[in-house]
Design an enzyme around this catalytic site. Sequence first.
Site, short mmCIF file in Angstrom:
data_model
loop_
_atom_site.label_atom_id
_atom_site.label_comp_id
_atom_site.label_asym_id
_atom_site.label_seq_id
_atom_site.Cartn_x
_atom_site.Cartn_y
_atom_site.Cartn_z
N ARG A 1 11.53 -2.22 10.86
CA ARG A 1 10.56 -1.69 11.82
C ARG A 1 10.30 -2.71 12.92
O ARG A 1 10.26 -3.90 12.68
CB ARG A 1 9.25 -1.41 11.09
CG ARG A 1 9.05 0.03 10.72
CD ARG A 1 7.94 0.19 9.74
NE ARG A 1 6.69 -0.44 10.17
CZ ARG A 1 5.57 -0.44 9.47
NH1 ARG A 1 5.54 0.19 8.30
NH2 ARG A 1 4.49 -1.03 9.91
N LYS B 1 0.83 -1.22 0.00
CA LYS B 1 0.00 0.00 0.00
C LYS B 1 0.86 1.26 0.00
O LYS B 1 0.62 2.18 -0.77
CB LYS B 1 -0.92 0.02 1.24
CG LYS B 1 -1.92 -1.12 1.28
CD LYS B 1 -2.93 -0.94 2.42
CE LYS B 1 -2.34 -1.03 3.81
NZ LYS B 1 -1.85 -2.38 4.18
N ARG C 1 -0.15 -9.15 13.37
CA ARG C 1 -0.75 -8.15 12.48
C ARG C 1 -1.65 -8.81 11.44
O ARG C 1 -2.69 -8.27 11.07
CB ARG C 1 0.35 -7.34 11.79
CG ARG C 1 0.97 -6.32 12.74
CD ARG C 1 2.29 -5.84 12.25
NE ARG C 1 2.21 -5.06 11.04
CZ ARG C 1 3.22 -4.94 10.17
NH1 ARG C 1 4.36 -5.57 10.38
NH2 ARG C 1 3.08 -4.21 9.10
N ARG D 1 -9.36 0.88 9.01
CA ARG D 1 -8.90 -0.45 9.37
C ARG D 1 -9.99 -1.23 10.12
O ARG D 1 -9.81 -2.39 10.42
CB ARG D 1 -7.72 -0.35 10.33
CG ARG D 1 -6.38 -0.10 9.67
CD ARG D 1 -5.62 -1.38 9.60
NE ARG D 1 -4.25 -1.43 10.08
CZ ARG D 1 -3.21 -0.75 9.64
NH1 ARG D 1 -3.35 0.19 8.78
NH2 ARG D 1 -2.01 -1.00 10.11
N ARG E 1 11.37 -6.25 4.51
CA ARG E 1 11.16 -4.82 4.31
C ARG E 1 12.16 -4.00 5.12
O ARG E 1 12.47 -4.30 6.26
CB ARG E 1 9.75 -4.44 4.73
CG ARG E 1 9.47 -2.96 4.68
CD ARG E 1 8.02 -2.68 4.49
NE ARG E 1 7.28 -2.86 5.74
CZ ARG E 1 5.98 -2.63 5.83
NH1 ARG E 1 5.29 -2.27 4.76
NH2 ARG E 1 5.37 -2.79 6.97
#
Length: 222
Positions: free
Chosen positions: A156, A14, A167, A89, A123
């Site tokens: 992160r 996203k 998540r 969300r 990531r």
Amino acid sequence: MKKIILLGPPGAGKGTQASRLVALLGVPHISTGDMVREAINAHTDLGEAIKKYSDKGLLVPDEIIITLLAKRLKEPDCKKGFILDGFPRTLEQAEALDRISKIDVAINLKVPDEVMIQRLSNRLTCKKCGGIYNRLTLKPKKDNLCDECDGELHQREDDKPEVVQERLNVYRKKTKPLIEYYKRRSLLKDVHCNNLMTPPEETFEKIRSIVDNAAKKKARVR
Ligand code: ADP
Ligand code: ZN
């Protein structure tokens, strides 16, 4: 045709696609995840309150995030439109958004679980500007440094494997129902990204054609 929601699980891309849409449409990219991280880094009271949720991969309570977002959407740069990344969300957030603004399209990035997990665990994020990279698919030009600002890249807190699973659980339970919500309102467009190695440009071409078509349709209705 410039009020766009990007839906999809964590790791769907996203943020990456949102940055590209900014360049195409000239409207701001509004990432509630970035807003959350900014608040945490600023060590404000709000940041401290938020951190305990975010570090665990849990959602920040609706009333906090809705207040943050509503305030952001009132700023003048949002008049022409915006790209929402990471909001809504929950159903409650979607209903709140309906009361604030009329959105044009919800683009749903569909990604298989394995791809999601691979993406998240590889990531890298720029500490300085939030730029997104990937060890496999979107390598920075220089090891561990941001192409844009030379900032240091890091993993992160919530991209660590133990948090990623949580998540995904939260996504399935709270956010996935929004797909139906926008489908019922005829605002949903699916974009499939089945393969880990598919370059972001290829996905972006699909998004671009959705945005173009929706704009044409809107022009005809007028
Ligand atoms: P992701 O990569 O999972 O899409 P984000 O960067 O969008 O993650 O968000 C990071 C964290 O910020 C989330 O795990 C959550 O704690 C918080 N957050 C971001 N957006 C929202 C939201 N709309 N509602 C509740 N919490 C949010
Ligand atoms: Zn950077």
